[in-house]
Every structure is written in structure tokens, then in C-alpha cells.
Design an enzyme around this catalytic site. Structure first.
Site, mmCIF file in Angstrom:
data_model
loop_
_atom_site.group_PDB
_atom_site.id
_atom_site.type_symbol
_atom_site.label_atom_id
_atom_site.label_comp_id
_atom_site.label_asym_id
_atom_site.label_seq_id
_atom_site.Cartn_x
_atom_site.Cartn_y
_atom_site.Cartn_z
ATOM 1 N N SER A 65 57.143 -23.383 38.303
ATOM 2 C CA SER A 65 56.429 -22.407 37.492
ATOM 3 C C SER A 65 57.258 -22.027 36.257
ATOM 4 O O SER A 65 57.673 -22.896 35.505
ATOM 5 C CB SER A 65 56.084 -21.187 38.361
ATOM 6 N N ASP B 159 50.027 -23.882 40.512
ATOM 7 C CA ASP B 159 51.409 -23.419 40.390
ATOM 8 C C ASP B 159 52.328 -24.035 41.442
ATOM 9 O O ASP B 159 52.021 -24.022 42.634
ATOM 10 C CB ASP B 159 51.418 -21.894 40.537
#
Length: 593
Positions: free
Chosen positions: A46, A360
Site C-alpha cells: 500500500s 490493497d
């Protein structure tokens, strides 16, 4: 800072945790660490993947003599700037599309611990017509109350009517806002911001910015091919990131080692990535052998669907990989790739590609501290953990007090404790534990905890706090610098590095001891109908036809493991019981992501 010759620097690896805007601590941390260390292996998820990509690009630029750490500092400084009064560039990178702006404004205005009153106010600002309609019955009641003959009756009726009007306005606005979220997200690949196409008054959207910024930091032009993993490898830099394929229900490590299975649709990627990235992808399809008739036929079949193969793993653009890792659910659109579903029992000629959404990387591994593990490491792998302040600790004006590393072999041994307050806290704890336990167990593990620096964040710092002011951003950048200083103070001098290698070695040996004991005990049992291990290895299973050389090595390893187990069986002392670092580590086979 002035970039220096890397020849005289120590070497290190670096793993960064995800955390959306919390990643603002990373640029200063990277620049400060680079005064002492040359980066060799970098990884993250991320926002941590973005930080790792910038560290890799800066190291690349430093070694190539252009860009480098100075350029990274300039990009970081730009993030903390903006019109006064007005949002910072950091906030302006998160740009909703026209169709998602209302929902984005509602949710961003409602974020925070005061949602109980901020949420309805935000909804009424975004949905004024619904608020007016919802308020009408209560306002009508207030007007009727004005006709009451008694003053007390008029006052009470008016107040009740106004209260009902306010409640009706909030309820109606919230209802319309919440009802629109489903259709808005589904129409934008499950995110409010797709990351590309500037709608921010001259400030680029997130993906467009970091695509160009990576090339600027690497000392390359922003008009040509984007920086790739291949470019980094040529300079001895190993960059890895984590992403999550929701359709496969598992994490993947980037760059793909099995990239032959994924394709993209040009029209969708043009909405998600800068034009030059899409152009590069179209011009660099992964190669296939013309002799592989099935592969040629499959590619032609998928091309008829408008699907193009991704480049081979090393040729993948760094910006594309970072975007695959960064797709924070609901905020940033997931990335659609396509792959053939081989679980369907259909003829090869009828197979088509299905959409596989990538979200993510932090969903499956937000803190991949285990990346770059070696039995006896050649260089330290530092890791940065972003966390809330421990109970009873308040933020300090001295940023050195806001970062922490375990000191000594007993430091950091105890797990962190988070009290659960109310149903909401219980639900968040469920989600956090389910998502992060796999990484969290490493935080207290020997050979891991001593190389992790913990950067503490308050509730209004980092995370989903997109609207942080310049003072807060500057403070977080300095906190990153303090974290780097703590790392170098601990490891660049003294005995921390030698102790770390000793702990790693002892943990490995204790694990090998347990494995050898278990293996010897198991192979020593010959149950009826079962083959002993020499016959198991000699049997040429249809799926794994061992070559002669491989068979010989397998025999040697199995015999050595059994012999070691026999010797340990008569030993009066067990390393796992006497002296192995705690908590003990297990040697288990696990697939690579």
C-alpha cells in the site's frame, strides 16, 4: 542533502508498512538512512509500497548520477505545500471523479471520532435537496404550533417541530447519501478515486503524480518509458511489493513471478493510468513461443476480447505495481486484470478470461517484514511499523520521543494490548486481527523485533486524515527522520548487528533441531501398507518425475536429516529448551505469494 558516492556506504534492506497518508513519514526517513546506507532490497504494501518504490528510484538515481535523494526531498516538500488558505498538495492528490464527488465529500467530511454529529452535517451539505424535503414535516409542525393559544404551547410545539425538522433533514440526507454509495462504488471499480485524470485545478491525480515523480527521482525524463523493475535490477536494487487478488482470495508478490496468467483491457487502463504507461504496456507484451500452439491460440482468443498480456515480471513498470498495491478499498479504485479460470471444466477452445480485481496489498500483508529473510543475513533488513501511541503515552514535542525500537534481547517481547470499548471497537478489533495477525506475530519474534522501528501516530495523524495541515505534515516528516536516526544509532555502531545475526542463527538452529527430531521420529515408524522414505523417493510419481541428479540430492538430504535426528535423540540437552530465543520460531513449508 548532497548525494554521495555509494561505494563507501554500508548496505541495508528496508520494509515499509502501509497506512495511506501515514506514508508521509517515509521520504525523510529514507533520505536520512541513505546518509549511512545503500539500499539493496526494498519492499512494502500500500503506502509502504509507494515509499519503497521512491526509495528504489532515489537509490537508482543516486547510482546513475541524476535524481537521487535530493530529488526525493523536493517531491516530499511539494506534498506539504499548497495554496493558503486551502488544502495541501497531499490532499489534492486524492481526486474523486465527477460521478463520485458527492459521495467523496460526504465520507471525507464525516471521517473522525466525532462522526456522530459530523456525519449528518456532511450529508446535509452534500444532499441539500434531500435535507430540505426531510425537514418539511417538522417545519410544518412548527408552523402549526404557532397557532396555539397559549405561550407555553407555542414554545413547546415550535421547539418540537424544529427538532423534528432537524432530525428529518439529517435522516433524509444520510439516507440518500448512504443509498448512493453502492451504485457510485460499483460504477468506479469499487473506489471513489481512480487515481488518474487531473480534476484538481492543476495538481495531478495520485497515480499520475507518482508515475512522473518516480521518474524524476530516478533522474529520468517523464516523457518516455516508465521506470521498470528491470531498470532497478540492473543497478543491484531488488524491489518487491504485495498486492491482493480478491478473485483468487490470496496475496501476490510483485513483480509477478507467474505474470503469464494476467491480461488487461486497454479502455479500462486508460482511465486508471497515464497514457505513456498504457503505451508502454501495449508495446511490451510478454513473449510467448511460436511453437506453443495452445498459448498462441489462447492469446488470439483473448485478443478478440480486447485483452492484452502484461509485460513479463521484470519488465513491469514500477508505477503499475505500486498502483496494484495501493488500491485502498473504497477510497482508491481496484485494478481490473483478467485471467483464465482453469477451475471450469470446459474445453480449452471455449475458455475465456474473467475479471480479477486487485486491491490493497495490506488486506493480506500490510507489514511484510518477512521479505528478504535469509538464514544468516548478509545485511540488516530494517522495517518501519506505523502504530498508535501505547496506552498512557502522549505525543511529545521532541520527535525522538515519538519513535521506539526494542533495546536488548528482551525488549519488545510482550504483545501490544488494545482495550476494546463498545460494539464499534469490538468490530474494528475483529477486522484488524483477521487482517493483520499474520504480520503481527513477527513484531514480537526474535530476529525480527530488534530491527523494527515503531513510529507512533495520533488519531489525527496519517491514515484516512486526508486534510492534515502543513504543520502536521512537517511534524510527521521529522518523525520519519527521527526514526532513521534511531536505526543508524542502534545499528551503525556497537554490537546490535552482530547480536541480530546471532539471534537469527540460534533461532534457525533451534528450528532445524525440532524439524530433525520430528523427521527421525516419523520415518522411524513403518506402518502397515506404508512405504519407507527411500522407497517413497525412489517411486517416480507421475506428477514429479525426479531426474537422476535430483533423486540423489533428495536421498542425501533425507539421510542427513534422519542421521541428525538420531544424534539429537540421544543428546541430553535440547537447544529449544536451553537457550533458544523466545518466542520460538517454527520451520514450516509455505507457498510463496
Amino acid at each position: 542533502m548532497t548525494d554521495q558516492d555509494v561505494a563507501g556506504l554500508r548496505e541495508c534492506n528496508l520494509v515499509l508498512e502501509g497506512g495511506i497518508t501515514s506514508g508521509i513519514v517515509y521520504p525523510a526517513l529514507i533520505v536520512e538512512l541513505a546518509r549511512t546506507y545503500r539500499f539493496r532490497c526494498l519492499g512494502g504494501s500500500s503506502a509502504g509500497a509507494i515509499g519503497a518504490a521512491f526509495a528504489a528510484a532515489a537509490e537508482y538515481g543516486r547510482q546513475c548520477g541524476q535524481g537521487g535523494m535530493d530529488a526525493l526531498e523536493r517531491e516530499a516538500a511539494w506534498l506539504g505545500q499548497g495554496a493558503v488558505p486551502g488544502p495541501l498538495h497531499l490532499q489534492q492528490l486524492f481526486q474523486p471523479q465527477t460521478r463520485t464527488r458527492g459521495t467523496f465529500n460526504f465520507l471525507s467530511g464525516a471521517v473522525g471520532k466525532d462522526w456522530g454529529w459530523r456525519g449528518p452535517l456532511s450529508a446535509m451539505r452534500v444532499q441539500p435537496l434531500a435535507a430540505i424535503v426531510g425537514a418539511l414535516p417538522g417545519l410544518g409542525s412548527a408552523l402549526v404550533a404557532r397557532t396555539n393559544k397559549t405561550s407555553h404551547g407555542r414554545l413547546a410545539g415550535t421547539l418540537i417541530g424544529l427538532g423534528l425538522g432537524a432530525a428529518g433533514a439529517a435522516t433524509a440526507a444520510l439516507g440518500v447519501s448512504l443509498a448512493s454509495i453502492k451504485s457510485v462504488l460499483e460504477g468506479n471499480h469499487y473506489g471513489l478515486c481512480d487515481g488518474s485524470g487531473s480534476e484538481g485545478g492543476g495538481v495531478p491525480a495520485l497515480t499520475d503524480w507518482f508515475t512522473d515523480a518516480l521518474d524524476r527521482v530516478a533522474g529520468r525524463g517523464t516523457g518516455g518509458d516508465p521506470l521498470t523493475f528491470e531498470d532497478l535490477t540492473a543497478q543491484g536494487i531488488d524491489l518487491q511489493m504485495m498486492t491482493t487478488c480478491l478473485s483468487h482470495g490470496r496475496p501476490y508478490r510483485l513483480p509477478f513471478t507467474r505474470g503469464d496468467r494476467f491480461y488487461f483491457r486497454e479502455s479500462e487502463f486508460r482511465a486508471l493510468f497515464p497514457e505513456r504507461v498504457v503505451k508502454y504496456l501495449l508495446e511490451h507484451p510478454r513473449p510467448i513461443s511460436s511453437n506453443d500452439e495452445r498459448a498462441v491460440a489462447r492469446r488470439a482468443r483473448l485478443a478478440a476480447q480486447g485483452l492484452h498480456p502484461l509485460p513479463a515480471g521484470p519488465a513491469l513498470p514500477v508505477a503499475l505495481a505500486a498502483r496494484l498495491s495501493l488500491s485502498f478499498p473504497g477510497l482508491i479504485s481496484a485494478v481490473p486484470l483478467y485471467t483464465v479460470d482453469y477451475s471450469l471444466a470446459v474445453p480449452e477452445s471455449e475458455r475465456t478470461a474473467e475479471c480479477a480485481y486487485f486491491s490493497d496489498g495490506g488486506l493480506a500483508s500490510n507489514f511484510p517484514v518477512h521479505l528478504f529473510d535469509d538464514p544468516l543475513p548478509k545485511r540488516p533488513t530494517f522495517a518501519v511499523n506505523l502504530r498508535r501511541y501505547p496506552r498512557g503515552q502522549e505525543p511529545s514535542a521532541d520527535e525522538a520521543e515519538n519513535v521506539w525500537m526494542p533495546d536488548g534481547n528482551r525488549g519488545g517481547l510482550n504483545p501490544t494490548f488494545s482495550p476494546i470499548e463498545g460494539l464499534g471497537g469490538f468490530g474494528l478489533a475483529l477486522l484488524d486481527t483477521a487482517k493483520n495477525w499474520g504480520d503481527g506475530v513477527f513484531v514480537q519474534a526474535p530476529g525480527y523485533r530488534d530491527r523494527i522501528v515503531h513510529v507512533h501516530l495520533a488519531e489525527d495523524e496519517g491514515g484516512l486524515n486526508l486534510g492534515m495541515d502543513a504543520e502536521t505534515v512537517t511534524r510527521l516528516m521529522e518523525r520519519g527522520r527521527a526514526a532513521a536516526h534511531l536505526i543508524t544509532t542502534r545499528f551503525a555502531s556497537g554490537t546490535a548487528w552482530d547480536n541480530h545475526r546471532r539471534v537469527r542463527l540460534l533461532s534457525l538452529l533451534a528450528g532445524v533441531e525440532a524439524l530433525a527430531r520430528e523427521f527421525e521420529a516419523e520415518v522411524g515408524l513403518v506402518r502397515e501398507g506404508e512405504m519407507p522414505w527411500p522407497e517413497i523417493l525412489a517411486a517416480r510419481n507421475r506428477g514429479y518425475p525426479l531426474l537422476a541428479a535430483g533423486q540423489q540430492v533428495a536421498d542425501q538430504v533425507a539421510q542427513a536429516l534422519q542421521d541428525l535426528g538420531k544424534e539429537l535423540k540421544v543428546s541430553p540437552v535440547s537447544l529449544r529448551e536451553r537457550g533458544a530465543p523466545r518466542p520460538q520460531l517454527e520451520l514450516k513449508l509455505r507457498p510463496e505469494p
